[in-house]
Design a protein around this motif. Structure first.
Motif, PDB file in Angstrom:
ATOM      1  N   ALA A 168       0.825  -1.210   0.000  1.00 15.47           N
ATOM      2  CA  ALA A 168       0.000   0.000   0.000  1.00 15.47           C
ATOM      3  C   ALA A 168       0.861   1.263   0.000  1.00 15.47           C
ATOM      4  O   ALA A 168       0.586   2.222  -0.734  1.00 15.47           O
ATOM      5  CB  ALA A 168      -0.924  -0.013   1.216  1.00 15.47           C
ATOM      6  N   VAL A 169       1.920   1.242   0.807  1.00 15.04           N
ATOM      7  CA  VAL A 169       2.806   2.404   0.872  1.00 15.04           C
ATOM      8  C   VAL A 169       3.497   2.640  -0.471  1.00 15.04           C
ATOM      9  O   VAL A 169       3.588   3.781  -0.948  1.00 15.04           O
ATOM     10  CB  VAL A 169       3.842   2.222   2.000  1.00 15.04           C
ATOM     11  CG1 VAL A 169       4.939   3.281   1.910  1.00 15.04           C
ATOM     12  CG2 VAL A 169       3.171   2.290   3.354  1.00 15.04           C
ATOM     13  N   GLU A 170       3.989   1.568  -1.094  1.00 16.41           N
ATOM     14  CA  GLU A 170       4.668   1.717  -2.380  1.00 16.41           C
ATOM     15  C   GLU A 170       3.709   2.182  -3.466  1.00 16.41           C
ATOM     16  O   GLU A 170       4.093   2.945  -4.365  1.00 16.41           O
ATOM     17  CB  GLU A 170       5.309   0.384  -2.781  1.00 16.41           C
ATOM     18  CG  GLU A 170       6.496  -0.007  -1.922  1.00 16.41           C
ATOM     19  CD  GLU A 170       7.600   1.034  -1.940  1.00 16.41           C
ATOM     20  OE1 GLU A 170       7.900   1.564  -3.033  1.00 16.41           O
ATOM     21  OE2 GLU A 170       8.155   1.321  -0.869  1.00 16.41           O
ATOM     22  N   LEU A 171       2.450   1.734  -3.406  1.00 14.89           N
ATOM     23  CA  LEU A 171       1.452   2.175  -4.386  1.00 14.89           C
ATOM     24  C   LEU A 171       1.185   3.666  -4.251  1.00 14.89           C
ATOM     25  O   LEU A 171       1.175   4.403  -5.248  1.00 14.89           O
ATOM     26  CB  LEU A 171       0.163   1.377  -4.208  1.00 14.89           C
ATOM     27  CG  LEU A 171      -0.986   1.718  -5.164  1.00 14.89           C
ATOM     28  CD1 LEU A 171      -0.567   1.455  -6.607  1.00 14.89           C
ATOM     29  CD2 LEU A 171      -2.236   0.918  -4.820  1.00 14.89           C
ATOM     30  N   VAL A 172       0.994   4.112  -3.007  1.00 19.33           N
ATOM     31  CA  VAL A 172       0.775   5.545  -2.777  1.00 19.33           C
ATOM     32  C   VAL A 172       2.003   6.351  -3.168  1.00 19.33           C
ATOM     33  O   VAL A 172       1.908   7.429  -3.773  1.00 19.33           O
ATOM     34  CB  VAL A 172       0.409   5.786  -1.294  1.00 19.33           C
ATOM     35  CG1 VAL A 172       0.348   7.282  -0.993  1.00 19.33           C
ATOM     36  CG2 VAL A 172      -0.916   5.125  -0.956  1.00 19.33           C
ATOM     37  N   LYS A 173       3.182   5.813  -2.858  1.00 18.91           N
ATOM     38  CA  LYS A 173       4.425   6.517  -3.183  1.00 18.91           C
ATOM     39  C   LYS A 173       4.619   6.635  -4.697  1.00 18.91           C
ATOM     40  O   LYS A 173       5.077   7.670  -5.186  1.00 18.91           O
ATOM     41  CB  LYS A 173       5.600   5.770  -2.558  1.00 18.91           C
ATOM     42  CG  LYS A 173       6.893   6.559  -2.523  1.00 18.91           C
ATOM     43  CD  LYS A 173       8.017   5.722  -1.947  1.00 18.91           C
ATOM     44  CE  LYS A 173       7.760   5.367  -0.510  1.00 18.91           C
ATOM     45  NZ  LYS A 173       8.886   4.592   0.069  1.00 18.91           N
ATOM     46  N   SER A 174       4.270   5.584  -5.432  1.00 19.87           N
ATOM     47  CA  SER A 174       4.402   5.637  -6.893  1.00 19.87           C
ATOM     48  C   SER A 174       3.444   6.652  -7.501  1.00 19.87           C
ATOM     49  O   SER A 174       3.797   7.367  -8.452  1.00 19.87           O
ATOM     50  CB  SER A 174       4.153   4.255  -7.494  1.00 19.87           C
ATOM     51  OG  SER A 174       2.818   3.840  -7.247  1.00 19.87           O
ATOM     52  N   MET A 175       2.233   6.760  -6.941  1.00 15.20           N
ATOM     53  CA  MET A 175       1.281   7.765  -7.424  1.00 15.20           C
ATOM     54  C   MET A 175       1.780   9.166  -7.122  1.00 15.20           C
ATOM     55  O   MET A 175       1.685  10.068  -7.967  1.00 15.20           O
ATOM     56  CB  MET A 175      -0.084   7.526  -6.783  1.00 15.20           C
ATOM     57  CG  MET A 175      -0.743   6.210  -7.183  1.00 15.20           C
ATOM     58  SD  MET A 175      -2.222   5.828  -6.215  1.00 15.20           S
ATOM     59  CE  MET A 175      -3.271   7.220  -6.622  1.00 15.20           C
ATOM     60  N   ARG A 176       2.316   9.369  -5.924  1.00  9.63           N
ATOM     61  CA  ARG A 176       2.872  10.673  -5.576  1.00  9.63           C
ATOM     62  C   ARG A 176       4.075  11.020  -6.449  1.00  9.63           C
ATOM     63  O   ARG A 176       4.250  12.175  -6.860  1.00  9.63           O
ATOM     64  CB  ARG A 176       3.278  10.695  -4.103  1.00  9.63           C
ATOM     65  CG  ARG A 176       2.109  10.673  -3.128  1.00  9.63           C
ATOM     66  CD  ARG A 176       2.610  10.702  -1.705  1.00  9.63           C
ATOM     67  NE  ARG A 176       3.442  11.880  -1.468  1.00  9.63           N
ATOM     68  CZ  ARG A 176       4.499  11.903  -0.669  1.00  9.63           C
ATOM     69  NH1 ARG A 176       4.883  10.793  -0.047  1.00  9.63           N
ATOM     70  NH2 ARG A 176       5.189  13.007  -0.506  1.00  9.63           N
ATOM     71  N   LEU A 177       4.914  10.026  -6.725  1.00 10.45           N
ATOM     72  CA  LEU A 177       6.078  10.265  -7.575  1.00 10.45           C
ATOM     73  C   LEU A 177       5.656  10.642  -8.990  1.00 10.45           C
ATOM     74  O   LEU A 177       6.263  11.524  -9.604  1.00 10.45           O
ATOM     75  CB  LEU A 177       6.969   9.023  -7.600  1.00 10.45           C
ATOM     76  CG  LEU A 177       8.224   9.104  -8.464  1.00 10.45           C
ATOM     77  CD1 LEU A 177       9.145  10.219  -7.988  1.00 10.45           C
ATOM     78  CD2 LEU A 177       8.976   7.778  -8.466  1.00 10.45           C
ATOM     79  N   GLU A 178       4.611   9.990  -9.502  1.00  8.79           N
ATOM     80  CA  GLU A 178       4.126  10.309 -10.846  1.00  8.79           C
ATOM     81  C   GLU A 178       3.619  11.748 -10.912  1.00  8.79           C
ATOM     82  O   GLU A 178       3.918  12.483 -11.864  1.00  8.79           O
ATOM     83  CB  GLU A 178       3.015   9.333 -11.232  1.00  8.79           C
ATOM     84  CG  GLU A 178       2.535   9.481 -12.660  1.00  8.79           C
ATOM     85  CD  GLU A 178       3.598   9.140 -13.685  1.00  8.79           C
ATOM     86  OE1 GLU A 178       3.568   9.729 -14.789  1.00  8.79           O
ATOM     87  OE2 GLU A 178       4.479   8.301 -13.374  1.00  8.79           O
ATOM     88  N   ARG A 179       2.878  12.163  -9.901  1.00 10.16           N
ATOM     89  CA  ARG A 179       2.397  13.553  -9.868  1.00 10.16           C
ATOM     90  C   ARG A 179       3.566  14.524  -9.714  1.00 10.16           C
ATOM     91  O   ARG A 179       3.569  15.603 -10.327  1.00 10.16           O
ATOM     92  CB  ARG A 179       1.403  13.739  -8.725  1.00 10.16           C
ATOM     93  CG  ARG A 179       0.073  13.054  -8.943  1.00 10.16           C
ATOM     94  CD  ARG A 179      -0.986  13.589  -7.987  1.00 10.16           C
ATOM     95  NE  ARG A 179      -0.639  13.321  -6.601  1.00 10.16           N
ATOM     96  CZ  ARG A 179      -1.026  12.251  -5.924  1.00 10.16           C
ATOM     97  NH1 ARG A 179      -1.797  11.347  -6.523  1.00 10.16           N
ATOM     98  NH2 ARG A 179      -0.678  12.070  -4.662  1.00 10.16           N
TER      99      ARG A 179
END
Length: 287
Positions: A70-81
């Motif tokens: 879950a943390v990596e998924l949220v982090k990847s979305m934040r990184l994309e933005r």
């Protein structure tokens, strides 16, 4: 088309900016430390609910995997933005820098594109005054635009500038009643969308990022090699001799001599590194 090396450099730059300058090693240490703490916390919590320690360990590992995903998924979305915002920021910065060095005709083309998108805002009795300078718009510029509008019998003037507006210029423009003076800065051009056709393309943004990453890498390498730069060997030797001499007059003799040996080692390392650099430099080789 981006090569694998280019994509790696870009991603490394994005991640370093996203993580506020932390290196890969620092991020790896944080990753492991947080996982260990989370696992320990999950295990302690499950042991209060279940008497079976093996089952508590299995549930703790399962919870850790779930939380990590879950943390990596949220982090990847934040990184994309973040990547999108960072590329936009760099494109706008390049646009502002480009405005300063554009030929007069191209700069006027950008001004014309903005005026055409705001025909109702700028009437025929409005003077268009352009300033292509790196310095903020000054009060003198406002005064010149005011005088030019008065000579033509106009009631309004708009100053197009490739730089921001100084507070003094804004204050002076508000004090003039005869001619209404307004300002158009690069921020206004970007916000209006009229500069969209003049923004740098994707390749220009990539090149700017790679150039910044290479400059940062060279700066870090220079900082890391500063203690062993040319001329440091003599200082290390002098400090080593001073510490060795002081060791005969102080209580902690062993510590001073250990420090002296360390300084001497640093001096030898600096001499060795500079010798390698001088032999590998083509300009130092005999012709």
């Amino acid at each position: 088309m981006k090569t694998q090396k280019t994509q790696t450099l870009l991603l490394r730059y994005y991640k370093r900016r996203f993580y506020h300058g932390r290196s890969f090693v620092a991020r790896a240490v944080d990753f492991l430390a947080l996982r260990i703490i989370t696992l320990a916390a999950c295990y302690l919590w499950f042991t209060t609910l279940i008497d079976n320690t093996i089952m508590a360990a299995v549930l703790s590992v399962t919870a850790l995997v779930t939380i990590s995903v879950a943390v990596e998924l949220v982090k990847s979305m934040r990184l994309e933005r973040f990547i999108q915002k960072e590329r936009k920021r760099i494109a706008e910065r390049l646009f502002r820098e480009k405005l300063l060095i554009l030929p007069k005709e191209e700069f006027l083309a950008i001004v014309k594109a903005f005026l055409e998108s705001r025909r109702a805002q700028f009437a025929d009795d409005c003077l268009v005054y352009t300033v292509q300078s790196i310095l903020p718009v000054s009060a003198d510029t406002v005064l010149r635009a005011h005088r030019a509008a008065q000579r033509r019998g106009l009631t309004a003037a708009v100053i197009f500038s490739a730089a921001p507006v100084s507070p003094e210029a804004s204050a002076l423009a508000r004090r003039y009643d005869g001619v209404a003076i307004s300002f158009i800065t690069p921020d206004d051009l970007l916000a209006s969308g009229s500069a969209a056709d003049f923004l740098p393309n994707e390749q220009a943004v990539d090149e700017a990022i790679i150039s910044a990453a290479q400059a940062e890498k060279a700066r870090r390498r220079k900082t890391a090699s500063a203690p062993f730069a040319e001329g440091r060997m003599r200082r290390y030797i002098l400090i080593a001799l001073a510490l060795f001499a002081l060791s005969f007059f102080v209580k902690y003799t062993l510590y001073y001599r250990l420090l002296s040996a360390a300084c001497l080692s640093f001096g030898a390392l600096a001499w060795w590194l500079n010798s390698i650099a001088s032999t590998s430099d083509p300009s130092n080789r005999p012709v």
